[in-house]
Write a protein that holds these residues in place. Structure first.
Motif, PDB file in Angstrom:
ATOM      1  N   GLU A  91     -19.361 -20.141 -16.859  1.00 45.34           N
ATOM      2  CA  GLU A  91     -20.367 -20.873 -17.178  1.00 45.34           C
ATOM      3  C   GLU A  91     -21.591 -20.859 -16.646  1.00 45.34           C
ATOM      4  OE1 GLU A  91     -17.186 -21.667 -18.053  1.00 45.34           O
ATOM      5  OE2 GLU A  91     -16.957 -22.168 -19.964  1.00 45.34           O
ATOM      6  N   PHE A 105     -17.395 -27.211 -19.501  1.00 43.06           N
ATOM      7  CA  PHE A 105     -16.267 -26.991 -18.943  1.00 43.06           C
ATOM      8  C   PHE A 105     -15.715 -27.538 -17.458  1.00 43.06           C
ATOM      9  CE2 PHE A 105     -13.390 -23.402 -17.316  1.00 43.06           C
ATOM     10  CZ  PHE A 105     -12.023 -24.009 -17.773  1.00 43.06           C
ATOM     11  N   SER A 144     -20.478 -22.304 -22.932  1.00 44.95           N
ATOM     12  CA  SER A 144     -19.187 -21.730 -22.486  1.00 44.95           C
ATOM     13  C   SER A 144     -19.690 -20.355 -21.915  1.00 44.95           C
ATOM     14  CB  SER A 144     -18.387 -21.405 -23.660  1.00 44.95           C
ATOM     15  OG  SER A 144     -17.706 -22.609 -24.406  1.00 44.95           O
ATOM     16  N   ALA A 145     -18.416 -19.846 -21.158  1.00 45.45           N
ATOM     17  CA  ALA A 145     -18.541 -18.558 -20.599  1.00 45.45           C
ATOM     18  C   ALA A 145     -18.791 -17.643 -21.601  1.00 45.45           C
ATOM     19  CB  ALA A 145     -17.383 -18.471 -19.589  1.00 45.45           C
ATOM     20  N   ARG A 164      -8.891 -25.511 -20.642  1.00 46.02           N
ATOM     21  CA  ARG A 164      -9.162 -24.579 -21.641  1.00 46.02           C
ATOM     22  C   ARG A 164      -9.710 -24.955 -22.889  1.00 46.02           C
ATOM     23  NH1 ARG A 164      -8.024 -19.380 -20.764  1.00 46.02           N
ATOM     24  NH2 ARG A 164      -9.908 -18.873 -22.061  1.00 46.02           N
ATOM     25  N   GLY A 165     -11.055 -24.587 -23.339  1.00 42.95           N
ATOM     26  CA  GLY A 165     -11.706 -25.222 -24.300  1.00 42.95           C
ATOM     27  C   GLY A 165     -12.417 -26.315 -24.055  1.00 42.95           C
ATOM     28  N   GLY A 166     -12.664 -26.637 -22.848  1.00 41.89           N
ATOM     29  CA  GLY A 166     -13.266 -27.896 -22.281  1.00 41.89           C
ATOM     30  C   GLY A 166     -14.813 -28.156 -22.436  1.00 41.89           C
ATOM     31  N   SER A 167     -15.516 -26.963 -23.064  1.00 38.50           N
ATOM     32  CA  SER A 167     -16.848 -27.131 -23.100  1.00 38.50           C
ATOM     33  C   SER A 167     -17.388 -28.151 -24.356  1.00 38.50           C
ATOM     34  CB  SER A 167     -17.503 -25.696 -23.388  1.00 38.50           C
ATOM     35  OG  SER A 167     -17.120 -24.861 -22.355  1.00 38.50           O
ATOM     36  N   THR A 195     -13.403 -16.097 -19.145  1.00 45.69           N
ATOM     37  CA  THR A 195     -12.376 -16.889 -18.535  1.00 45.69           C
ATOM     38  C   THR A 195     -10.962 -16.174 -18.849  1.00 45.69           C
ATOM     39  OG1 THR A 195     -13.720 -18.768 -19.531  1.00 45.69           O
ATOM     40  CG2 THR A 195     -11.434 -19.295 -18.573  1.00 45.69           C
TER      41      THR A 195
HETATM   42  N1  ASP Z   1     -14.710 -21.137 -20.937  1.00 44.35           N
HETATM   43  C1  ASP Z   1     -13.531 -22.210 -21.141  1.00 44.35           C
HETATM   44  C2  ASP Z   1     -12.553 -21.600 -21.842  1.00 44.35           C
HETATM   45  O1  ASP Z   1     -12.376 -20.264 -22.245  1.00 44.35           O
HETATM   46  C3  ASP Z   1     -13.921 -23.193 -21.716  1.00 44.35           C
HETATM   47  C4  ASP Z   1     -14.685 -23.151 -23.154  1.00 44.35           C
HETATM   48  O2  ASP Z   1     -14.696 -22.081 -23.515  1.00 44.35           O
HETATM   49  O3  ASP Z   1     -14.795 -24.241 -23.824  1.00 44.35           O
HETATM   50  O4  ASP Z   1     -11.503 -22.112 -21.837  1.00 44.35           O
END
Ligand code: ASP
Ligand code: ADP
Ligand code: MG
Length: 407
Positions: free
Chosen positions: A73, A135, A40-41, A149-152, A46
């Motif tokens: 990312e 992501f 992820s980033a 969001r959270g897609g990694s 993000t």
């Molecule tokens: N960087 C993205 C986010 O903060 C994806 C992730 O962290 O999974 O939503």
């Protein structure tokens, strides 16, 4: 073995942590395994990028948001690859596009349609560790998309599915999946195992520890997930098919979601086609509607309330303004000061009285319920946002979740 590991933002938040992740990855490689690492980033990157945009406009084009957010990312994969190379291991970093993650064109919430893993396999066969940007993907026009969001997490599971990986590990900043967010309820208990079904509900209802779509894919392709901490070597939680349904806990977890907006439309005609016109207009704008409540009829009229995400509130409001006269409505309301709190458990289906117990716990704390919805394995309520954390704690206590014995 072929191992897919995913490291979340806090696990790669600074140079020191990136070096620690590099070491962990190198260790697995040294044991003779093929390794794909999804990252992820860094830290809150993000969020910071989104904030930057908010200083320019409240209404940015989704396509450009994806171009922007995917950069986070890209920074991480380069830094991690540099750190792994510094440990003398062969490594290459690849973006979502390079790794062949094809998505639909729903910018900012794209779904993965296909993974073309030829390049990835080639790199693994050449002996490389492959570091992949989570992501992100590309659509059929070659435009950059992001997965929500959270897609990694979803990138990792999609790659594991496509490569038929032996192991998919999701490294995060807590020791696994807990009975509820351990940052809200410190005595929350780590679950050794949780079924795909329950995890999918928890994730959909706001437990950000796994992206909902990642659980869906894991379930579809029968990939067990190991959710664990990148800060220690403890065993985490295995997300897998249910083994022992009879022993299922009545309530496995409590989830909450503050990213909820509630809309109401008043005195609409009580006749066929009204709900259809309302929700079709919302669907045409790609607005995901969650709970829906229609009040009892009075004088040929009724009220319809529903919820959506806060991000969709402005769009939903415009739709209501537009179609209000058509539906005979004499007003509407929009508010974002609400939250959804839910209990989830596969044992609920065969245990009457669970909802009553939930409402009792909330009544004891003087918390008012604005909407209620149930399914076989969950009960959700909409309450005031400022009550959400108290509600989560009260439910965790009521169902004795810290001890895990509800029999
Ligand atoms: N960087 C993205 C986010 O903060 C994806 C992730 O962290 O999974 O939503
Ligand atoms: P990452 O950056 O590693 O993807 P996230 O912040 O997306 O991490 O997810 C981990 C966070 O999820 C935890 O820090 C925790 O606060 C939160 N969380 C919410 N519900 C749960 C739960 N039931 N179990 C564990 N963590 C949870
Ligand atoms: Mg996450």
């Amino acid at each position: 073995m072929l191992v897919v590991q995913k490291y979340g933002g806090s696990s790669v938040a600074d140079a020191g942590r990136i070096c620690r992740v590099a070491r962990r990855v190198a260790d697995v490689y040294e044991q003779g395994h093929q390794v794909v690492v999804v990252v992820s980033a860094m830290g809150d990157t993000t969020d910071e990028l989104i904030h930057l945009v908010s200083e320019i406009t409240g209404n940015p084009p989704d396509r450009e948001m994806d171009v922007l957010l995917s950069t986070g990312e890209q920074v991480s994969i380069a830094l991690l690859a540099i750190a792994i190379k510094d440990l003398d291991k062969p490594v290459i970093s690849l973006t979502g596009a390079q790794v062949g993650i094809l998505t639909d064109n729903s910018h900012t919430k794209a779904r993965i349609l296909k993974v073309n893993s030829t390049r990835l396999r080639g790199e693994l066969d050449r002996g490389n560790i492959v570091v992949v940007a989570g992501f992100q993907g590309i659509d059929e026009k070659n435009d950059i998309t992001t997965l929500g969001r959270g897609g990694s997490d979803t990138t990792a599971v999609a790659l594991a599915a496509s490569l038929k990986a032996d192991l998919c590990e999701i490294y995060t900043d807590v020791d696994g999946v807990y009975t509820t967010d351990p940052r809200v309820v410190p005595e929350a208990r780590k679950l050794d195992e949780v079924s795909y079904e329950e995890m999918l509900e928890l994730a959909n209802l706001g437990a950000v520890v796994l992206h909902p779509r990642s659980v869906e894919l894991a379930m579809q392709y029968k990939i067990p997930l190991h959710v664990r901490s990148s800060f220690n070597h403890n065993l985490g939680t295995i997300v897998k098919e249910a083994v022992n349904m009879e022993k299922a806990l009545v309530v496995t977890g409590v989830a909450y979601d503050s990213n909820v907006a509630k809309l109401g439309i008043y005195n609409v005609f009580d006749k066929p086609g009204v709900a259809y016109r309302l929700f079709k207009a919302l669907a045409d704008e790609k607005i995901n509607v969650d709970m829906i409540v229609q009040s009892a009829m009075r004088d040929d009229r009724n009220d319809i309330s529903f919820t959506c995400t806060q991000a969709d509130l402005n769009k939903a409001q415009s739709v209501l303004e537009r179609i209000l006269p058509d539906l005979g409505a004499d007003g509407f309301s929009c508010e974002d000061g609400v939250a959804k709190v839910s209990i989830v458990g596969a044992g609920m289906v065969s245990n009457p009285g669970v909802a009553a117990m939930m409402f009792e716990a909330l009544a004891e704390k003087g918390i008012n319920l604005e909407m209620i919805s149930t399914s076989e394995i969950k009960v959700s309520v909409i309450i005031r946002e400022e009550d959400a954390k108290r509600a989560v704690q009260a439910l965790h206590d009521k169902f004795n979740m810290a001890r895990g014995s509800q029999e």
